[in-house]
Scaffold this motif. Structure first.
Motif, short mmCIF file in Angstrom:
data_model
loop_
_atom_site.label_atom_id
_atom_site.label_comp_id
_atom_site.label_asym_id
_atom_site.label_seq_id
_atom_site.Cartn_x
_atom_site.Cartn_y
_atom_site.Cartn_z
N VAL A 1 1.03 -1.26 -0.11
CA VAL A 1 -0.13 -0.10 0.09
C VAL A 1 0.80 1.18 0.06
CG1 VAL A 1 -1.64 1.25 1.50
CG2 VAL A 1 -1.95 -1.10 1.17
N ASP A 2 1.83 1.24 1.10
CA ASP A 2 2.69 2.31 1.04
C ASP A 2 3.63 2.57 -0.18
OD1 ASP A 2 1.83 3.28 3.39
OD2 ASP A 2 3.41 1.97 4.52
N GLU A 3 4.20 1.48 -0.68
CA GLU A 3 5.10 1.46 -1.78
C GLU A 3 4.25 1.94 -2.77
OE1 GLU A 3 8.27 -2.09 -1.02
OE2 GLU A 3 6.17 -2.63 -1.80
N GLY A 4 2.91 1.45 -3.21
CA GLY A 4 2.06 1.85 -4.38
C GLY A 4 1.81 3.28 -4.44
N HIS A 5 1.49 3.92 -3.26
CA HIS A 5 1.38 5.31 -3.08
C HIS A 5 2.45 6.13 -3.51
CE1 HIS A 5 -2.97 5.67 -1.94
NE2 HIS A 5 -2.73 4.37 -1.37
N ARG A 6 3.62 5.69 -2.94
CA ARG A 6 4.94 6.19 -3.04
C ARG A 6 5.43 6.24 -4.89
NH1 ARG A 6 8.05 10.51 -2.79
NH2 ARG A 6 10.19 9.90 -3.30
N LEU A 7 5.08 5.09 -5.35
CA LEU A 7 5.27 4.87 -6.79
C LEU A 7 4.29 5.88 -7.58
CD1 LEU A 7 5.94 1.09 -7.46
CD2 LEU A 7 7.40 3.23 -8.12
N ASP A 8 2.99 6.23 -7.43
CA ASP A 8 2.19 6.94 -7.79
C ASP A 8 2.62 8.34 -7.82
OD1 ASP A 8 -0.30 7.60 -9.04
OD2 ASP A 8 -1.06 8.26 -7.12
N ALA A 9 3.17 8.79 -6.71
CA ALA A 9 3.54 10.16 -6.38
C ALA A 9 4.79 10.33 -7.25
CB ALA A 9 3.63 10.40 -5.06
N ILE A 10 5.74 9.53 -7.31
CA ILE A 10 6.90 9.59 -8.20
C ILE A 10 6.38 9.69 -9.57
CG2 ILE A 10 8.93 8.50 -8.97
CD1 ILE A 10 9.42 7.17 -6.02
N MET A 11 5.42 8.86 -9.93
CA MET A 11 5.29 8.89 -11.51
C MET A 11 4.59 10.11 -11.65
SD MET A 11 4.92 4.91 -12.68
CE MET A 11 6.41 3.40 -12.39
N ARG A 12 3.41 10.23 -11.01
CA ARG A 12 2.93 11.36 -11.12
C ARG A 12 3.52 12.76 -11.42
NH1 ARG A 12 -0.30 13.20 -7.25
NH2 ARG A 12 0.25 11.33 -5.96
N GLU A 13 4.66 12.86 -10.53
CA GLU A 13 5.60 14.09 -10.76
C GLU A 13 6.35 14.07 -11.69
OE1 GLU A 13 9.45 15.27 -8.00
OE2 GLU A 13 7.94 14.45 -6.73
N VAL A 14 6.94 12.82 -12.14
CA VAL A 14 7.84 12.75 -13.26
C VAL A 14 7.19 12.98 -14.77
CG1 VAL A 14 9.47 11.44 -14.67
CG2 VAL A 14 9.46 11.37 -12.19
N THR A 15 5.94 12.40 -14.59
CA THR A 15 5.43 12.49 -15.79
C THR A 15 4.39 13.51 -16.03
OG1 THR A 15 3.20 11.20 -15.20
CG2 THR A 15 5.25 9.87 -16.05
N GLY A 16 4.06 14.28 -15.08
CA GLY A 16 3.03 15.35 -14.98
C GLY A 16 1.67 15.06 -15.24
N VAL A 17 1.43 13.58 -15.13
CA VAL A 17 0.03 13.22 -15.66
C VAL A 17 -0.51 12.47 -14.59
CG1 VAL A 17 0.36 13.28 -17.97
CG2 VAL A 17 0.30 11.32 -16.78
N ASP A 18 -1.92 12.12 -14.09
CA ASP A 18 -2.61 11.36 -13.40
C ASP A 18 -2.61 9.94 -13.83
OD1 ASP A 18 -2.90 13.48 -11.42
OD2 ASP A 18 -4.66 14.03 -12.29
#
Length: 139
Positions: free
Chosen positions: A24-41
């Motif tokens: 759960v924590d890793e998934g939310h962390r990856l989501d935050a990283i990928m949103r930040e890098v890609t700029g998309v939801d």
């Protein structure tokens, strides 16, 4: 891949339901990283892939040509490992991959047992490379 399509399912609800609890924590962390890098939801692709962006692929096979749409980059927080998609598809990503940290490879993805075992800066570079791919390789 052609059968997996974007859905309207909730990414946060999917991530909150991941098991074991550390996913759960890793998934939310990856989501935050990928949103930040890609700029998309993120968008859910099928029942278990969190994807960012879309590109159209055409298989190189001349005998069983397949094509469809797929996330430029994505992940799935599975029980045994986190599956990362799109990181090794391009030559630049494949060349950088050995610097990621502890991982194994499958046909189209990279498996990571624990997020803390990989280099986040290398992961961010791999995401940038994957996300920069053209939307449609025919153009």
């Amino acid at each position: 891949m052609a059968k997996t399509r974007p859905t309207d399912a909730s990414v946060p609800e999917f991530l909150d339901a991941a098991t074991p609890a550390r996913r759960v924590d890793e998934g939310h962390r990856l989501d935050a990283i990928m949103r930040e890098v890609t700029g998309v939801d993120a968008v859910m692709w099928g029942p278990s892939i969190v994807g960012y962006g879309t590109y159209h692929y055409v298989s190189p096979s001349t005998t069983s040509r397949t094509e469809g749409d797929w996330p430029k980059v994505g992940f799935s927080p599975r029980k045994s490992a986190i599956s990362l998609y799109g990181l090794k598809d391009l030559p630049e990503g494949a060349a950088l991959l050995p610097r990621l940290g502890e991982y194994t490879e499958g046909a189209g993805c990279v498996y990571v047992k624990r997020l803390e075992q990989i280099d986040e800066q290398v992961l961010r570079q791999l995401i940038r490379i994957a996300f920069a791919r053209p939307d449609d390789p025919r153009h």
